[in-house]
Design a protein around this motif. Structure first.
Motif, PDB file in Angstrom:
ATOM      1  N   PHE A  25     -18.040  -6.715  -9.684  1.00  0.00           N
ATOM      2  CA  PHE A  25     -18.355  -8.005 -10.288  1.00  0.00           C
ATOM      3  C   PHE A  25     -18.509  -7.878 -11.798  1.00  0.00           C
ATOM      4  CE2 PHE A  25     -21.060 -11.757 -11.165  1.00  0.00           C
ATOM      5  CZ  PHE A  25     -20.232 -12.730 -10.607  1.00  0.00           C
ATOM      6  N   VAL A  26     -19.105  -6.798 -12.255  1.00  0.00           N
ATOM      7  CA  VAL A  26     -19.198  -6.550 -13.704  1.00  0.00           C
ATOM      8  C   VAL A  26     -17.794  -6.434 -14.301  1.00  0.00           C
ATOM      9  CG1 VAL A  26     -19.932  -4.892 -15.456  1.00  0.00           C
ATOM     10  CG2 VAL A  26     -21.481  -5.496 -13.587  1.00  0.00           C
ATOM     11  N   ALA A  27     -16.907  -5.730 -13.589  1.00  0.00           N
ATOM     12  CA  ALA A  27     -15.523  -5.596 -14.072  1.00  0.00           C
ATOM     13  C   ALA A  27     -14.834  -6.950 -14.136  1.00  0.00           C
ATOM     14  CB  ALA A  27     -14.755  -4.638 -13.165  1.00  0.00           C
ATOM     15  N   PHE A  28     -15.092  -7.820 -13.160  1.00  0.00           N
ATOM     16  CA  PHE A  28     -14.500  -9.168 -13.191  1.00  0.00           C
ATOM     17  C   PHE A  28     -15.002  -9.955 -14.390  1.00  0.00           C
ATOM     18  CE2 PHE A  28     -15.705 -13.586 -12.181  1.00  0.00           C
ATOM     19  CZ  PHE A  28     -14.449 -14.174 -12.288  1.00  0.00           C
ATOM     20  N   LEU A  29     -16.307  -9.885 -14.660  1.00  0.00           N
ATOM     21  CA  LEU A  29     -16.875 -10.626 -15.794  1.00  0.00           C
ATOM     22  C   LEU A  29     -16.278 -10.154 -17.118  1.00  0.00           C
ATOM     23  CD1 LEU A  29     -20.650 -10.812 -14.751  1.00  0.00           C
ATOM     24  CD2 LEU A  29     -18.932 -12.626 -14.633  1.00  0.00           C
ATOM     25  N   LEU A  30     -15.960  -8.868 -17.202  1.00  0.00           N
ATOM     26  CA  LEU A  30     -15.416  -8.323 -18.451  1.00  0.00           C
ATOM     27  C   LEU A  30     -13.930  -8.619 -18.613  1.00  0.00           C
ATOM     28  CD1 LEU A  30     -17.193  -4.841 -18.545  1.00  0.00           C
ATOM     29  CD2 LEU A  30     -17.724  -6.853 -19.941  1.00  0.00           C
ATOM     30  N   HIS A 110      -6.610  -9.017 -21.253  1.00  0.00           N
ATOM     31  CA  HIS A 110      -6.484  -8.715 -22.670  1.00  0.00           C
ATOM     32  C   HIS A 110      -7.590  -7.805 -23.186  1.00  0.00           C
ATOM     33  CE1 HIS A 110      -3.241 -11.612 -22.992  1.00  0.00           C
ATOM     34  NE2 HIS A 110      -4.012 -12.543 -22.439  1.00  0.00           N
ATOM     35  N   SER A 111      -8.723  -7.778 -22.519  1.00  0.00           N
ATOM     36  CA  SER A 111      -9.848  -6.983 -23.023  1.00  0.00           C
ATOM     37  C   SER A 111     -10.396  -6.090 -21.916  1.00  0.00           C
ATOM     38  CB  SER A 111     -10.960  -7.907 -23.539  1.00  0.00           C
ATOM     39  OG  SER A 111     -11.425  -8.771 -22.510  1.00  0.00           O
ATOM     40  N   TRP A 112     -11.064  -5.026 -22.362  1.00  0.00           N
ATOM     41  CA  TRP A 112     -11.669  -4.079 -21.415  1.00  0.00           C
ATOM     42  C   TRP A 112     -10.647  -3.629 -20.361  1.00  0.00           C
ATOM     43  CZ3 TRP A 112     -16.576  -2.519 -22.526  1.00  0.00           C
ATOM     44  CH2 TRP A 112     -17.344  -3.353 -23.358  1.00  0.00           C
ATOM     45  N   GLN A 113      -9.455  -3.304 -20.805  1.00  0.00           N
ATOM     46  CA  GLN A 113      -8.372  -3.035 -19.868  1.00  0.00           C
ATOM     47  C   GLN A 113      -8.612  -1.786 -19.023  1.00  0.00           C
ATOM     48  OE1 GLN A 113      -4.928  -2.957 -22.459  1.00  0.00           O
ATOM     49  NE2 GLN A 113      -4.629  -5.154 -22.287  1.00  0.00           N
ATOM     50  N   LEU A 184      -1.460  -4.973 -16.176  1.00  0.00           N
ATOM     51  CA  LEU A 184      -1.649  -4.248 -17.433  1.00  0.00           C
ATOM     52  C   LEU A 184      -0.318  -3.741 -17.987  1.00  0.00           C
ATOM     53  CD1 LEU A 184      -4.863  -2.178 -16.581  1.00  0.00           C
ATOM     54  CD2 LEU A 184      -4.693  -4.160 -18.113  1.00  0.00           C
ATOM     55  N   ALA A 185       0.582  -3.329 -17.089  1.00  0.00           N
ATOM     56  CA  ALA A 185       1.850  -2.758 -17.539  1.00  0.00           C
ATOM     57  C   ALA A 185       2.816  -3.817 -18.044  1.00  0.00           C
ATOM     58  CB  ALA A 185       2.491  -1.970 -16.404  1.00  0.00           C
ATOM     59  N   THR A 186       2.794  -5.012 -17.424  1.00  0.00           N
ATOM     60  CA  THR A 186       3.787  -6.045 -17.749  1.00  0.00           C
ATOM     61  C   THR A 186       3.212  -7.192 -18.567  1.00  0.00           C
ATOM     62  OG1 THR A 186       3.367  -7.292 -15.714  1.00  0.00           O
ATOM     63  CG2 THR A 186       5.005  -5.518 -15.605  1.00  0.00           C
ATOM     64  N   GLY A 187       1.887  -7.346 -18.541  1.00  0.00           N
ATOM     65  CA  GLY A 187       1.286  -8.488 -19.212  1.00  0.00           C
ATOM     66  C   GLY A 187       1.435  -9.775 -18.435  1.00  0.00           C
ATOM     67  N   ASN A 188       1.923  -9.694 -17.190  1.00  0.00           N
ATOM     68  CA  ASN A 188       2.128 -10.878 -16.343  1.00  0.00           C
ATOM     69  C   ASN A 188       0.995 -10.965 -15.328  1.00  0.00           C
ATOM     70  OD1 ASN A 188       2.990 -12.903 -14.647  1.00  0.00           O
ATOM     71  ND2 ASN A 188       5.074 -12.107 -14.392  1.00  0.00           N
TER      72      ASN A 188
END
Length: 335
Positions: A25-30, A110-113, A184-188
């Motif tokens: 859940f923390v990862a989802f929020l980030l 876009h963030s915390w990838q 992450l690899a495609t940006g899609n």
């Protein structure tokens, strides 16, 4: 053994899922990843499910009452069935809804990838530990059965439920890692939605399997063929019984089997002799199948009418034997 092993596996799964749910859940929020949200809800649902299984096991230990003379052993089946409903609704349907939403409005990460990948890898390790515990405890009672047969025929519902939940969690984490990695690899962001949809389909499938198996237990299952054969052998092993006219078995709970049989007995001089013979037969049954704790034997004189009376739709039947008829098990020669 099955109750203790089931409790150990449930506790291991509960501890793992609580920790995993928080980190997901923390990862989802980030990151805003739908796969992470679906997986966090999945872990929350699994944690609740393990709590339900522990509650069911506790309530099933209550002593019998006049209102429930056979006790509360089947309460473990009820809570296992509730688990399948929670897994279907809270886990599977939510994931499918979230997948539809993210497919319609895809968003890249876009963030915390690095966060979702790290969390998923750690979660796979923790779920692997829980799954290993469930496998180890199941092996104590599985014997030489295949895993599919064990899940389908196990009378204690906790271990099959935890096994399927942990397996689903591990595969779901791989799906989530696939969706997040491709995003992450495609940006899609639609890759993330696809991973979420795969998780949803997986959870719905597992929920249907659990519901089908626990429904069968709730309706009432009889003893395994090997146990039925052992009971029949025990009944006809002495001179007290000439043949089994008909017999039924039913699990009152995972560790309690009821046996009800109409038996043909030879002429007895007194009621005391008849009672002594029935007690001897009951002792042999319990020695052969220790789970046979509730036994009802009805003595009768063999006749065609006796063979037909009271059999009902669920009567245990055997192929016709020489000198007998359908549903009749003659006493073995020389016994």
């Amino acid at each position: 053994m099955s109750a203790n092993g089931g409790t150990k596996a449930i506790v291991a799964a509960l501890l793992a899922n609580v920790g995993i749910a928080v980190t997901k859940f923390v990862a989802f929020l980030l990151t805003g990843s739908s796969s992470m949200l679906a997986e966090s809800i999945h872990s929350v649902a699994d944690s609740g499910n393990q709590g339900l299984l522990l509650l069911g096991g506790r309530r099933a230990k209550r002593t019998a009452t006049p209102e429930h003379p056979f006790g509360y052993g089947r309460e473990r089946y009820i809570y296992a069935f509730i688990v399948s409903i929670v897994l279907f609704s809270v886990g599977g349907l939510f994931a499918l809804y979230e997948a539809y939403h993210k497919w319609s409005h895809p968003e890249a990460i876009h963030s915390w990838q690095w966060v979702p990948v790290t969390v998923l890898v750690v979660a796979i390790a923790l779920e692997g530990f829980s799954f290993r515990t469930a496998i180890k405890e199941s092996n104590h009672i599985r014997g030489n059965q295949s895993w599919a047969h064990f899940v389908r025929r196990a009378k204690a519902p906790e271990l099959p439920v935890v096994l399927l939940e942990d397996l689903g969690a591990l595969v779901g984490l791989v799906f989530a890692l696939f969706g997040v990695g491709m995003t992450l690899a495609t940006g899609n962001g639609r890759w993330d939605a696809l991973g979420t949809a795969m998780i949803g389909v997986l959870l719905v499938t597992i929920a249907f399997i659990l519901a089908a198996e626990t429904k069968s237990l709730l309706l009432g299952e009889g003893a395994e063929p090997k146990d039925v054969a052992a009971i029949e052998q025990a009944v006809t092993a002495g001179p007290e019984v000439e043949r089994i006219i008909h017999m039924k078995t039913l699990y009152l709970g995972p560790e309690e089997l009821m046996v009800a049989a109409k038996i043909a007995v030879p002429p007895c001089e007194t009621a005391e002799d008849l009672a002594r013979g029935i007690n001897a037969v009951e002792a042999r049954i319990r020695a052969a199948v220790p789970l046979a704790r509730v036994i009802y034997l009805e003595p009768d004189i063999w006749s065609s009418a006796a063979a037909q009376a009271g059999t009902g739709a669920a009567a245990h039947t055997q192929p016709a034997d020489a000198g007998g008829g359908p549903g009749v098990t003659p006493r073995q020669a020389g016994s």
